[in-house]
Design a protein around this motif. Sequence first.
Motif, short mmCIF file in Angstrom:
data_model
loop_
_atom_site.label_atom_id
_atom_site.label_comp_id
_atom_site.label_asym_id
_atom_site.label_seq_id
_atom_site.Cartn_x
_atom_site.Cartn_y
_atom_site.Cartn_z
N THR A 53 0.84 -1.12 0.06
CA THR A 53 0.27 0.09 -0.19
C THR A 53 0.92 1.24 0.04
N GLU A 55 1.34 3.22 2.36
CA GLU A 55 1.78 3.43 3.48
C GLU A 55 3.24 2.49 3.89
N HIS A 347 -5.80 0.61 6.30
CA HIS A 347 -6.04 1.81 7.36
C HIS A 347 -5.57 3.14 6.91
N1 ADE Z 1 -2.75 -3.12 7.30
C1 ADE Z 1 -3.87 -2.63 7.39
N2 ADE Z 1 -4.06 -1.43 6.59
C2 ADE Z 1 -2.55 -1.28 5.92
C3 ADE Z 1 -2.12 -0.27 5.27
N3 ADE Z 1 -2.76 0.78 4.85
N4 ADE Z 1 -0.86 -0.72 4.76
C4 ADE Z 1 -0.24 -1.62 5.13
N5 ADE Z 1 -0.73 -2.47 5.99
C5 ADE Z 1 -1.91 -2.56 6.16
#
Ligand code: ADE
Length: 418
Positions: A53, A55, A347
């Motif tokens: 993702t 993040e 998330h």
């Molecule tokens: N697990 C839950 N949400 C996530 C995210 N946005 N990035 C990585 N792992 C996750």
Amino acid sequence: MKYHIADMGLADRGKSSVDWANKSMPVLNSIKERFEREKPLKGVRVGACLHVTTETASLMDTLKAGGAEIALCASNPLSTQDHVAAYLVKYSGIPVFAIRGEDRDTYYGHISSVLDTKPNITMDDGADLVTMVHSERKELIPGIIGGTEETTTGVIRLRAMAADGVLQFPMIAVNDADTKHLFDNRYGTGQSTIDGIVRATNRLLAGSVFVVCGYGWCSRGVAMRAKGMGADVIVTEIDPIRALEAVMDGYRVMPIAEAAEIGDFFCTLTGNINVIRKEHFQVMKDGAIVSNSGHFNVELDIDGLKETAEYGGRIREHIDEYRLPDGRNIYLLAEGRLINLAAAEGHPSSVMDMSFANQALSAEYLTEFSKDLERVVYSVPTEIDREIARLKLRSLGVAIDSLTEEQKKYLNSWDMGT
Ligand code: ADE
């Protein structure tokens, strides 16, 4: 550089998404700046198996800034954001092995490709890397100084390995840090799970009966947010203390066999297998919507559903229809895979900021102290956990009090009474 992604043409879109995520990740950004100066991970090879993702891209860029060499694969076949995978290859120069919707063989092949880079540190979300190292790739063990684990399910697995005496290197349970599970599991899963269900169905939660299976930190978040959107929330549990907490938090608590008859929405977040089974599907109302937000797709007995109901086709992205013999329909979301990453984007960045700050600092800690560690599961050191909370508060512009000398003395005394 070897890699396997869906489409390099998506890299620019990935870049603007990662830039957007970074704006909400001040703690990780401050670690990245320090890593750039100090290079604490110089020469360390990190093998990561995480949801790919925006993040995660920020975490990968942080580790790379610290001097690490990285390879990344997905920790779930349906959670990869293909534009992010392309960004990481093109702009960060990181080998990524992840394609959204990959089949089982490709998924495990990608884990294998990451292990081919001979990591010194494993970074897991669900313990797939560690499991493969301990089963099929034992030759890599001498080169591994330790690993980190992101999620409850993975930590449960690692503790079972340590208890059986088979764990071959130290592991840090990132999930157990307060700045991880109290925020990511509760507020992150709470929001992203509802987001996934709403994006998949576009149904109104207000006035519905919403059944949450489990009452751990993740389930609490979902129950809280479903209630906030006007649903009548039912909790099912096997643990008497948690069940009692759910009662006192204002939810109806009952066995799944009873809840199955009255729910409009169902969501499992227990970390266990076959929580909703054939006998439960058989008594569901026409139109019941069933989903899972636990790590593995084992919480719903989908084979049982297929034995009892006929597949009616994919009626909308992420929604499969199953028809019971008397004509009632049950709708399964995202094939029972974690709905928050399959139908939404996981998330939000601001909560992953803390989870991934724990990951980055745990990798640094392993690099520095692995020689002193045993082959067991460790918590994130308390100083790291508290420092992350301090940095997050600062980024939010929130100041707090500190103890006076008198208060410190009082807390350390046993002879001062009224
Ligand atoms: N697990 C839950 N949400 C996530 C995210 N946005 N990035 C990585 N792992 C996750």
